[in-house]
Enzyme design. Structure first.
Site, PDB file in Angstrom:
ATOM      1  N   ASP A 217      -5.469   8.233  13.359  1.00  0.00           N
ATOM      2  CA  ASP A 217      -6.095   7.282  14.272  1.00  0.00           C
ATOM      3  C   ASP A 217      -7.609   7.499  14.247  1.00  0.00           C
ATOM      4  OD1 ASP A 217      -6.560   5.452  16.258  1.00  0.00           O
ATOM      5  OD2 ASP A 217      -5.019   6.210  17.602  1.00  0.00           O
ATOM      6  N   ASP A 260      -5.775   0.461  14.556  1.00  0.00           N
ATOM      7  CA  ASP A 260      -6.293   1.564  13.739  1.00  0.00           C
ATOM      8  C   ASP A 260      -5.267   2.700  13.647  1.00  0.00           C
ATOM      9  OD1 ASP A 260      -6.576   2.109  16.459  1.00  0.00           O
ATOM     10  OD2 ASP A 260      -8.275   3.447  16.168  1.00  0.00           O
TER      11      ASP A 260
END
Length: 337
Positions: A217, A260
């Site tokens: 992430d 993301d």
């Protein structure tokens, strides 16, 4: 199994669960209690049954992203209750909906997390050890019923996959499969493609093989988009995807699950190898143009006993710990059945 039959089974499950959830209301003295089903592969959580008429609006059938789940926050913090939700998790869905108290106990079957038994209130309420032990017994009673629901969900998923494959057999199967299971921005698998390959790992049923999973992430991705524009964000996503592609073997697979969030699966990969690969990925990203302004955090879960949905949850927990520890951190957890 069609949707009408699945809905009928859901109603039967709700009738069986309702007396147990009502008992949770009485024991906890919280206005609302509910049981949820957790699907770590799809990254979704579904409310199965609810009891109570509190001010917090929770409805049977509601679904939410596991990334936004209050249960995820509680489990990753290795607790079971939080009586000051707004203070501890100010940006959470729970805080925004008015929760002050929230508890979540895992519902497990064969040592796998399949759901949760939860209670919530707008008031700040503490529960004692005796109440915890009583609710824990109810969570154990709920486990078999929710496991049957999980079995039905997985059966439906397999049937849908089979129908999809049959339909594609009369068309340009390979190109359609790639389009439907590929993230158009990065070229990696999307969540659908990831779920199919992960199911293949599960169905191998090997309990003595190594496998590692990485959850990745970006740190402060929203700030990247706000400061430099969405094109910069897209470029950063593609840069990381390219690095993942360069670091995987033919039988590894990487996916962009959304936003993301990325996932990397490494069969036959041991703990030390997984750590080295994650460090290499992180260093290669830092060496890019985008890596000069922000970092990525990585959570790694390793198992010597084959694939399990719990391995995905453990990687997610490691990522949660990494992001809370500081930017650009790698956390490695070991899965044990």
């Amino acid at each position: 199994m069609d949707s009408s039959e699945l809905e009928s089974r859901l109603r039967t499950l709700q009738k069986a669960l309702l007396p147990l959830i009502q008992l949770v209301n009485r024991i906890s003295r919280l206005e609302t209690a509910f049981v949820s089903y957790i699907d770590p592969v799809a990254g979704r959580q579904q409310v199965v049954a609810v009891s109570g008429d509190g001010e917090i609006n929770i409805v049977a059938g509601d679904e939410l992203d596991w990334h936004d789940s209050m249960c995820r926050l509680i489990f990753n913090d290795e607790g079971w209750i939080q009586s000051r939700v707004a203070k501890r998790y100010p940006d959470s869905i729970g805080a925004k909906s008015g929760m002050n108290t929230f508890f979540a106990l895992p519902v497990q079957y064969n040592n796998r997390l399949i759901g949760s038994l939860c209670g919530t209130s707008v008031n700040e309420t503490e529960l004692n050890t005796e109440q915890y032990e009583q609710i824990q017994l109810i969570a154990e009673a709920v486990s078999w019923q929710v496991s049957q629901w999980q079995r039905l969900i997985k059966l439906q998923r397999r049937l849908q996959t089979s129908r999809r494959h049959l339909k594609q057999a009369f068309q340009d199967k390979e190109s359609l499969r790639m389009l439907s299971e590929q993230d158009p921005l990065t070229g990696l698998l999307n969540r659908r493609g990831f779920a199919d390959l992960w199911q293949s790992c599960i169905e191998q049923e090997s309990t003595d093989s190594d496998i590692s999973v990485m959850a990745l992430d970006f740190d402060n991705f929203k700030q990247l988009n706000d400061n430099f524009g969405h094109q910069a964000g897209d470029d950063a996503l593609k840069a990381l995807a390219n690095i993942l592609t360069l670091n995987i073997r033919d039988y590894d697979f990487a996916a962009r699950l959304g936003g993301d969030e990325f996932m990397l699966v490494l069969p036959t990969c041991k703990r030390l190898d997984a750590l080295q690969i994650s460090e290499r990925i992180q260093q290669q990203y830092l060496a890019t143009l985008h890596g000069q302004s922000h970092t990525i955090s990585i959570g790694v879960a390793v198992s010597e006993q084959g694939a399990s949905d719990n391995l995905l949850l453990l990687a997610d927990k490691a990522l949660y710990q990494a992001k809370n520890s500081g930017r650009g951190v790698i956390i490695v957890n070991t899965f044990r059945r």
